[in-house]
Design a protein around this motif. Structure first.
Motif, short mmCIF file in Angstrom:
data_model
loop_
_atom_site.label_atom_id
_atom_site.label_comp_id
_atom_site.label_asym_id
_atom_site.label_seq_id
_atom_site.Cartn_x
_atom_site.Cartn_y
_atom_site.Cartn_z
N LEU A 287 0.79 -1.17 -0.03
CA LEU A 287 0.00 0.17 0.11
C LEU A 287 0.87 1.36 0.07
CD1 LEU A 287 -2.96 -1.05 2.51
CD2 LEU A 287 -2.87 -0.77 -0.13
N GLY A 288 1.93 1.23 0.92
CA GLY A 288 2.86 2.32 0.66
C GLY A 288 3.46 2.82 -0.27
N MET A 289 3.88 1.68 -1.32
CA MET A 289 4.48 1.81 -2.66
C MET A 289 3.66 2.23 -3.52
SD MET A 289 7.79 1.40 -2.15
CE MET A 289 8.29 1.64 -3.89
N SER A 290 2.19 1.77 -3.42
CA SER A 290 1.34 2.17 -4.33
C SER A 290 0.91 3.49 -4.27
CB SER A 290 -0.05 1.21 -4.06
OG SER A 290 -1.02 1.80 -4.88
N ASP A 291 0.83 4.17 -3.04
CA ASP A 291 0.68 5.52 -2.68
C ASP A 291 1.75 6.19 -3.21
OD1 ASP A 291 -1.42 4.68 -1.45
OD2 ASP A 291 -0.78 5.01 0.69
N TYR A 292 3.14 5.80 -3.08
CA TYR A 292 4.50 6.63 -3.45
C TYR A 292 4.10 6.66 -4.86
CZ TYR A 292 8.96 6.58 -5.75
OH TYR A 292 9.90 6.87 -6.46
N PHE A 293 3.72 5.75 -5.70
CA PHE A 293 3.52 5.75 -7.02
C PHE A 293 2.49 6.67 -7.78
CE2 PHE A 293 6.40 2.23 -7.31
CZ PHE A 293 7.35 2.57 -8.26
N HIS A 294 1.45 6.80 -6.93
CA HIS A 294 0.42 7.83 -7.16
C HIS A 294 1.14 9.32 -7.09
CE1 HIS A 294 -3.31 6.01 -7.30
NE2 HIS A 294 -3.06 5.20 -6.10
N VAL A 295 1.93 9.56 -6.26
CA VAL A 295 2.70 11.01 -6.20
C VAL A 295 3.52 10.98 -7.44
CG1 VAL A 295 4.33 12.37 -5.00
CG2 VAL A 295 2.66 10.90 -3.76
N VAL A 296 4.25 10.09 -7.78
CA VAL A 296 5.26 9.89 -8.96
C VAL A 296 4.19 10.28 -10.29
CG1 VAL A 296 6.65 8.49 -10.46
CG2 VAL A 296 6.91 8.29 -7.87
N ARG A 297 3.07 9.45 -10.33
CA ARG A 297 2.32 10.03 -11.60
C ARG A 297 2.14 11.40 -11.68
NH1 ARG A 297 -2.02 6.33 -13.46
NH2 ARG A 297 -2.04 5.54 -11.44
N SER A 298 1.50 11.90 -10.61
CA SER A 298 1.09 13.48 -10.76
C SER A 298 2.33 14.28 -11.03
CB SER A 298 0.42 13.93 -9.31
OG SER A 298 -0.67 13.12 -9.23
N ALA A 299 3.42 13.93 -10.34
CA ALA A 299 4.78 14.78 -10.81
C ALA A 299 5.18 14.48 -12.31
CB ALA A 299 6.19 14.18 -9.81
N ALA A 300 4.98 13.20 -12.55
CA ALA A 300 5.48 13.29 -14.08
C ALA A 300 4.43 13.93 -14.99
CB ALA A 300 5.54 11.79 -14.49
N TYR A 301 3.16 14.06 -14.66
CA TYR A 301 2.17 14.71 -15.59
C TYR A 301 2.53 15.98 -15.48
CZ TYR A 301 -1.08 10.85 -16.47
OH TYR A 301 -1.41 9.73 -17.13
N LEU A 302 2.79 16.66 -14.34
CA LEU A 302 2.98 18.06 -14.16
C LEU A 302 4.24 18.40 -14.90
CD1 LEU A 302 2.45 20.86 -13.03
CD2 LEU A 302 3.67 20.07 -10.84
N SER A 303 5.62 17.79 -14.82
CA SER A 303 6.56 17.97 -15.41
C SER A 303 6.34 17.96 -16.95
CB SER A 303 7.68 16.80 -15.15
OG SER A 303 7.96 16.99 -13.60
N LEU A 304 5.63 16.75 -17.55
CA LEU A 304 5.33 16.73 -18.73
C LEU A 304 4.68 17.75 -19.56
CD1 LEU A 304 6.08 14.78 -21.37
CD2 LEU A 304 4.16 13.60 -20.69
N TRP A 305 3.62 18.34 -18.95
CA TRP A 305 2.80 19.39 -19.24
C TRP A 305 3.56 20.51 -19.43
CZ3 TRP A 305 -2.05 20.05 -21.54
CH2 TRP A 305 -2.45 21.37 -21.32
N ARG A 306 4.34 21.04 -18.42
CA ARG A 306 5.09 22.01 -18.53
C ARG A 306 6.23 22.11 -19.61
NH1 ARG A 306 5.88 23.57 -12.02
NH2 ARG A 306 3.60 24.58 -11.70
N ALA A 307 6.84 20.83 -19.76
CA ALA A 307 7.91 20.74 -20.45
C ALA A 307 7.46 20.95 -21.99
CB ALA A 307 8.48 19.31 -20.54
N TYR A 308 6.18 20.51 -22.33
CA TYR A 308 5.59 20.48 -23.69
C TYR A 308 4.64 21.81 -23.95
CZ TYR A 308 7.78 16.04 -25.45
OH TYR A 308 8.30 15.09 -25.77
#
Length: 319
Positions: A287-308
């Motif tokens: 459960l802890g690792m699953s929650d960690y990857f929820h944050v990773v997804r949001s961070a990746a989306y934010l970075s990708l949106w801003r980069a493009y």
């Protein structure tokens, strides 16, 4: 905020992200800021603990008179699938008969609590990720509800598919006097589950991107969804990230199953208490690792949106 914390934030939300090429870099940047995953775990587990405790207390006192055929459950066998299905169906019927009046108010209350806390919790996590993001709690509430509704539809399709697999491979042949096929049932279950999982990864990405855009651009739920669906050339890369996240979730489930089964060869020399603690620990780590990857997804989306879509000044490149 210290310069080191500011540098780590820049690594997450400013560095160019090209699909999954820099995904490991985003994971590393989020890992270096444990407060992000800690906050995500905090709000999720807070709701989970409260709901489980209330459910345990209420159902425990409400269902003291429930009579379940435990012997039938203990004797379930894959070599007798018709009898196993009948036993499970009977137990579910007994439990629902006793708890249905209670579940009519307990389940909606738990759902509303989850949506409200999730809107606040996700806002806190994303603003911790980048303080420049705007708090849009109502938009987060609406978008989270829409995503949960879509997920509920997918789960409904999955349960319907399980019923079809049972009728085609087990109960149908048994009613005609033929031999039920466990192999066919497992094949239909695995293929159908993977197909739905891929479908969810392909269609759910706007509902993960929209909350980020609502806070990034100050949009309402409708505007955020419209902007997510019109993400243009970055759409394929967003889907790619979502697919990778689904693969990661499958890998976590497989690892959890492997670690859960690892003590079984030594069960003759281990106590049931140790096994329960081991399984509980594996579940918490999953459960802890699953929650960690929820944050990773949001961070990746934010970075990708801003980069493009954004220049260094923060304005849209297409503006």
């Amino acid at each position: 905020m210290s310069q080191e914390a500011g540098r780590r934030r820049q690594e997450i939300v400013r560095a160019p992200v090209r699909g999954t090429q820099s995904f490991v870099g985003v994971m590393t940047a989020v890992w270096k800021r444990p407060s992000l995953a800690g906050l995500e775990i905090a709000w999720r587990w807070l709701v989970g603990v409260v709901v489980l405790w209330v459910s345990g207390v209420v159902l425990g006192s409400y269902g003291t008179g429930v009579k379940v055929d435990l012997a039938a459950l203990q004797n379930l066998s894959a070599f007798q699938p018709v009898a196993a299905i009948a036993s499970v169906h009977a137990v579910i019927g007994v439990l629902l008969g006793y708890t249905a009046p209670l579940l009519r108010w307990l389940v909606p209350t738990a759902i509303v609590l989850w949506f409200v806390v999730a809107a606040v919790g996700r806002t806190i996590v994303l603003r911790r990720l980048d303080g420049a993001l705007q708090a849009r709690r109502f938009a987060m509430l609406v978008l989270g509800t829409l995503r949960a509704g879509l997920l509920a539809v997918v789960w409904g399709i999955w349960f319907w598919g399980v019923g079809v697999a049972v009728r085609v491979s087990i109960t149908g042949p048994a009613s005609r006097g033929a031999e039920p096929s466990i192999v066919l049932f497992c094949a239909m279950l695995i293929v159908g589950s993977l197909a739905l999982y891929v479908l969810w990864g392909a269609v759910s990405w706007p509902f993960y991107l929209a909350p980020v855009l609502a806070m990034q651009l100050g949009l309402g739920p409708g505007g955020a969804l419209k902007t997510a669906f019109r993400s243009g050339p970055v759409r394929g890369k967003l889907i790619e990230i979502n697919m990778v996240m689904n693969i990661v979730r499958i890998a976590l489930i497989v690892l959890a199953m492997v670690f859960s089964a690892s003590p079984l060869p030594f069960s003759s020399v281990e106590t049931q208490t140790f096994l329960n603690c081991w399984w509980g620990g594996v579940g918490l780590v999953y459960l802890g690792m699953s929650d960690y990857f929820h944050v990773v997804r949001s961070a990746a989306y934010l970075s990708l949106w801003r980069a493009y879509n954004f220049s260094d000044s923060g304005r849209s490149r297409g503006a």
